[in-house]
Design a protein around this motif. Structure first.
Motif, short mmCIF file in Angstrom:
data_model
loop_
_atom_site.label_atom_id
_atom_site.label_comp_id
_atom_site.label_asym_id
_atom_site.label_seq_id
_atom_site.Cartn_x
_atom_site.Cartn_y
_atom_site.Cartn_z
N UNK A 99 -27.62 -77.94 5.79
CA UNK A 99 -26.82 -79.10 5.39
C UNK A 99 -25.33 -78.79 5.40
N UNK A 100 -24.98 -77.51 5.32
CA UNK A 100 -23.59 -77.08 5.37
C UNK A 100 -23.47 -75.92 6.35
N UNK A 101 -22.50 -76.02 7.27
CA UNK A 101 -22.23 -74.94 8.21
C UNK A 101 -20.92 -74.29 7.80
N UNK A 102 -21.02 -73.18 7.08
CA UNK A 102 -19.80 -72.52 6.62
C UNK A 102 -19.29 -71.50 7.63
N UNK A 103 -20.09 -71.19 8.65
CA UNK A 103 -19.66 -70.34 9.74
C UNK A 103 -19.73 -71.15 11.03
N UNK A 104 -18.80 -70.93 11.94
CA UNK A 104 -18.82 -71.69 13.19
C UNK A 104 -20.15 -71.55 13.91
N UNK B 92 -18.24 -76.81 12.19
CA UNK B 92 -18.33 -76.32 10.82
C UNK B 92 -18.38 -77.53 9.91
N UNK B 93 -18.79 -77.29 8.66
CA UNK B 93 -18.75 -78.36 7.67
C UNK B 93 -20.08 -79.03 7.44
N UNK B 94 -20.00 -80.30 7.03
CA UNK B 94 -21.19 -81.05 6.62
C UNK B 94 -22.14 -81.25 7.78
#
Length: 974
Positions: free
Chosen positions: A629-634, A614-616
């Protein structure tokens, strides 16, 4: 679908891609050859007596009897009389008597009766003799015969008498498996069939090639065709003296031939018309001689040899142009067949020669009065001509005056004489051009007898037609009474067929399956025990555990569900898939491949990823397939790992994982050589294997620099130089860190590394900007580790941006370095200077975090510290602007406070201004900053109290996160 034309190479990104060579017995359980000397093996269990056991030549029949002798002696080697000896042997065998008494010479005997007629020749069985606690054992070599015979038994290859249409096992005389058989009439012999029930019995000899490279012979020997130096007929099998390392055999009218592994040929027996090929005019030779001028032969026929360059040599009788060299003259040395240089198979009889070319066409030459050349005429041909209408042949065989071609589609074409139905087309009409043998579409091997033919089908059954023995009429009909046949043998001028119960070797390549991904190819090469590819068209079945799916190509080359495919040369292609995307990387699953009764096990290895991120993800540093660019879900990592992930770490725009195999892989930015692969070329988005590391037990990151702890206790480092005065230099391959030989744990801050030693001290090196070394300035940079002063009894060390934490054996937690996070040190101080505050921007000497005496794990965030207590509670302290302390507020906490709602945690982790926990029930929690989705709840909303992590259907094992950059990797339970 496009498939490679040769053995596939392992995938570069999968270093453990497997290749398995599996040998499967067709009619026996353990096809192992055991070499036994004449000295008996024994083991004594009593200091007073010794028992040894022997048989004649240390051999036993596969099915029959042999006398076993036991000798019992005392410690001085003197025989012991009157001792009871109990005999035991392999399963299914018996002894008579099973208990005997030693005589005055210390000898007791018993008769061993074995019952497994198809036990593999050359395999080993063990017999044991036990007397008063002293036992002796002896491994015995099995004498057997892995072949059937059908038809006339004129050479006595099988024991006793039998009807011509009955199938019988060969005499059990062989100490090694039979791999080929050849049989022939003596020179000038022809069986005569008058109208009465009696007929002239011709002189016949038979050869058998064993896997050990020897050749055995039986039958008529008037012209030395048994190769034993005599002219005495023999009704039992015996080896030809001095003939070793043989790869193929053939016979023709009283002459035997053997192709050796060095490409030369030996001949013996009759030399009528120069059939020995050695340039002499002697009548015969009773021992093998070298055929002249041949050193590169790859295949052998009756007076014909295929050379490695695709050309053909023939010798002997030139009658009717049989030599194919443009004349009808005999030659006692080999001559070249005219105009052929791409042959792949050859065959010959007394009058004709045949060749299959690389393009699948067939050439023929020689006598043609019975239409045996298949060129549409009855004209004699002294040079090769094309057999009509054949373009896909894979093999060729001769009958008396007929010929057969096996095509790649499993059908057979026949031409020539047909008085006994030799052509199998349902008529007795001679054919000058090939016709189809009726009812056969799955043949994988062919051979011809005097008046008919045999075909081995891909299901292991044998079909015969014409005057071939084993069927009551002209057929085609099925031969009964055989199992697991892999090879056929006969001769165009005999009335006997031989069926070899052989072995099939399954070479399986590429059995690496991506968990939850598209199917991967598995390549199955089906060979005989000598390593030669078996002719295509055989049915191969692949079965797998339920977690795998097997696919096979349809007629259009598309893969569909199923597990049986028809083999092709050189390999058969299967598809394999593992539908569950979370199948543990490195899982080994046994595949079973089988064909016509033979089977073997090949392990399939799963590549996958037991982690998600997750994250950047600006630089693809998450290592997932996502380009967001952003992974807000696993999001599951790319499924490229051949071993479970056990640890992970994130640096500036890159991530590192440690596998249980001890290897390390990196993805993301590589501008400073962080991938450890020898360059700083961009490799964004792909996991790269770090060079030279295969025994790592820990990893850590500081900025753009990586280290790995090896099982030896040493540490290697690569990536950007930590020296701020030389920070553009970098190392692209792992380099040993000086002075570390016994580290047990490592950690990294933003600019420095730390190594814990077994004595509880901590080493530090790198950049000392905020006193992380525990010493003051002017020590700013240190390339070699030195101990942090005033620190001992450490059992765990963790570091964040510029603060270091150590857990002591007492359960206390110590801290030193930066206090920039408004209380990161956790000792009640801060770096602010308001009224009543104590301003401590940094602390050089390690000191206790307030109020902790039972910590069992610690974690370090950019401005926050975390401790898991023995009670299962988590406490946190320090910066809290995004709720990273997890107490439901955003207030600065200069001393530890409980994280809300958690009382049964088993693991903790820290990320980019956030915290994580795994609870005893297997669920997970996250809290704090979420601006880049690092809480994994599908939003970018920060949380000041713990919330559930999205489970992804897999319980978590641990967290490895970036405390400086918002990229986190969660490791699942493998």
């Amino acid at each position: 679908m496009t498939a490679p034309s040769s053995t596939p190479a392992p995938t570069p990104t999968t270093p453990t891609l497997s290749r398995r060579h599996v040998l499967a017995g067709a009619a026996w359980a353990v096809p192992a050859i055991v070499t036994v000397t004449a000295t008996p093996a024994f083991a004594a269990t009593s200091s007073d007596a010794t028992t040894t056991v022997t048989t004649p030549n240390m051999q036993a029949p596969a099915s029959g009897t042999v006398v076993v002798t036991a000798v019992v002696t005392n410690a001085s080697g003197q025989p012991l009389a009157g001792q009871s000896v109990a005999f035991s042997g392999p399963a299914g065998s018996t002894f008579s008597p099973d208990t005997a008494t030693t005589d005055g010479s210390g000898i007791a005997t018993s008769t061993l009766t074995t019952a497994d007629a198809w036990a593999l020749p050359g395999s080993s069985v063990t017999v044991t003799a036990l007397s008063n606690g002293a036992s002796g054992t002896a491994p015995l070599t099995v004498l057997g015969a892995n072949a059937y015979s059908v038809g006339a038994n004129w050479s006595d290859a099988t024991p006793g008498t039998r009807d011509d249409n009955s199938v019988a096992q060969l005499r059990q005389d062989f100490p090694s498996p039979i791999v080929a058989i050849a049989s022939s009439l003596a020179a000038g012999e022809r069986p005569l069939f008058p109208d009465s029930d009696t007929y002239n019995v011709p002189r016949v000899f038979t050869l058998a090639l064993l896997r050990d490279g020897t050749v055995w012979a039986v039958g008529s020997n008037a012209e030395g065709q048994l190769g034993d130096g005599t002219t005495i007929d023999r009704a039992t099998w015996a080896p030809i003296p001095g003939l070793f390392d043989v790869k193929q055999i053939s016979t023709q009218e009283g002459t035997g031939y053997a192709l050796l592994s060095d490409g030369t040929i030996r001949s013996w027996g009759s030399n009528a018309h120069g059939s020995l090929g050695n340039g002499t005019d002697v009548s015969f030779s009773t021992t093998p001689v070298a055929v002249s001028d041949i050193s590169t032969a790859t295949r052998l026929g009756n007076g014909i040899a295929l050379l490695a360059d695709g050309t053909i040599r023939t010798w002997g009788s030139g009658y009717a142009g049989r030599l194919g060299n443009g004349s009808g003259v005999d030659h006692n040395v080999p001559v070249a067949v005219t105009g052929i240089d791409t042959a792949v198979r050859v065959a010959a009889n007394a009058k004709c020669g045949f060749a299959v070319l690389a393009d699948g066409s067939v050439r023929a030459w020689g006598a043609n009065q019975n239409r045996e050349l298949g060129d549409g005429t009855t004209e004699l041909r002294e040079e090769p001509v094309s057999v009509l209408d054949i373009s896909t042949a894979v093999d060729i065989a001769c009958a008396g005056s007929s010929a057969y071609a096996l095509l790649s589609d499993g059908t057979i074409r026949a031409w020539g004489i047909n008085g006994y139905g030799q052509l199998g087309d349902g008529t007795t009409e001679e054919r000058t051009a090939p016709v189809a043998v009726k009812g056969i579409s799955t043949a994988v091997a062919i051979t011809g007898t005097s008046d008919g033919g045999f075909a081995l089908l891909n299901d292991g059954t044998i079909t015969a037609w014409g005057g071939a023995p084993g069927i009551p009429d002209s057929g085609p009909g099925t031969i009964t009474g055989t199992q697991n046949v892999t090879t056929l043998a006969a001769n165009g001028y005999t009335f006997t067929g031989f069926f070899i119960v052989g072995e099939r070797v399954f070479d399986v390549y590429g059995v690496v399956v991506e968990a939850g991904g598209d199917y991967n190819y598995a390549y199955v090469f089906l060979k005989n025990a000598e390593g030669e590819n078996l002719v295509g068209g055989q049915i191969i079945t692949m079965t797998a555990p339920s977690v795998l799916s097997v696919l096979v190509p349809d007629r259009d080359g598309n893969f569909v569900h199923g597990n049986s495919a028809v083999s092709r040369n050189p390999y058969t292609l299967f598809g394999l898939a593992a539908p569950d995307p979370w199948t543990t990387p490195g899982t080994t699953l046994d595949l079973t491949v089988s064909s016509a009764g033979a089977s073997a096990i090949a392990p399939a290895s799963v590549v996958g990823a037991n982690a998600y991120a997750v994250g950047a993800n600006d630089f693809q540093e998450s290592g997932t397939p996502s380009s967001a660019s952003v992974l807000s879900e696993p999001t599951q990592l790319r499924k490229r790992f051949w071993s479970p992930i056990t640890a992970a770490a994130s640096g500036r725009r890159f991530s590192v994982v440690l596998l249980s195999s001890g290897q390390v892989l990196i993805t993301g930015d590589n501008r400073y050589g962080q991938h450890g692969a020898g360059s700083n070329d961009p490799i964004d988005g792909y996991w790269t294997l770090v060079d030279g590391i295969d025994d790592a037990v820990g990893i850590a990151v500081a900025g753009d620099t990586c280290i790995a702890l090896l099982s030896s206790g040493s540490v290697v480092q690569w990536g950007r130089n930590l020296n701020p005065h030389d920070d553009d230099s970098f190392v692209t391959t792992p380099t040993p860190v000086d002075g570390i030989t016994d580290a047990i744990q490592i950690a990294g801050s933003s600019t420095a590394f730390f190594a814990l030693r077994p004595d509880g001290t901590v080493l530090a090196w790198g950049y000392n900007e905020t006193l992380e070394f525990g010493v003051g300035w002017p020590v700013v940079y240190r390339s070699s580790p030195e101990a942090v002063p005033n620190l001992s009894n450490v059992v765990e060390v963790q570091a964040a941006s510029h603060t270091v934490f150590a857990r002591l054996s007492t359960g206390e937690v110590y801290s030193w370095g930066s206090n920039d996070g408004d209380g990161t040190l956790g000792n009640g101080t801060a770096n602010e200077y308001t009224e009543g505050s104590v301003g401590v921007p940094m602390q050089m000497t390690p000191g206790p975090v307030t109020g902790i005496d039972n910590a069992i794990r610690i974690a370090a965030g950019p401005s926050t510290g975390y401790a898991l207590l023995a009670t299962g509670q988590i406490v946190a302290w320090g910066g809290n602007s995004s709720g990273e302390v997890g107490d439901g507020t955003t207030d600065i906490r200069r001393t530890p406070v409980p994280v809300s709602g958690i009382a049964n945690a088993v693991t903790i982790g820290a990320g980019y201004y956030c915290g994580y926990a795994i609870l005893a029930d297997g669920t997970s929690r996250a809290w704090g900053n979420n601006e880049l989705g690092q809480l994994g709840d599908g939003t970018t909303t920060s949380q000041s109290a713990p919330i559930p992590l999205l489970p992804q259907g897999r319980p978590l094992k641990g967290f490895s996160t970036s405390v400086q950059w918002a990229s986190s990797i969660f490791i699942t339970v493998p």
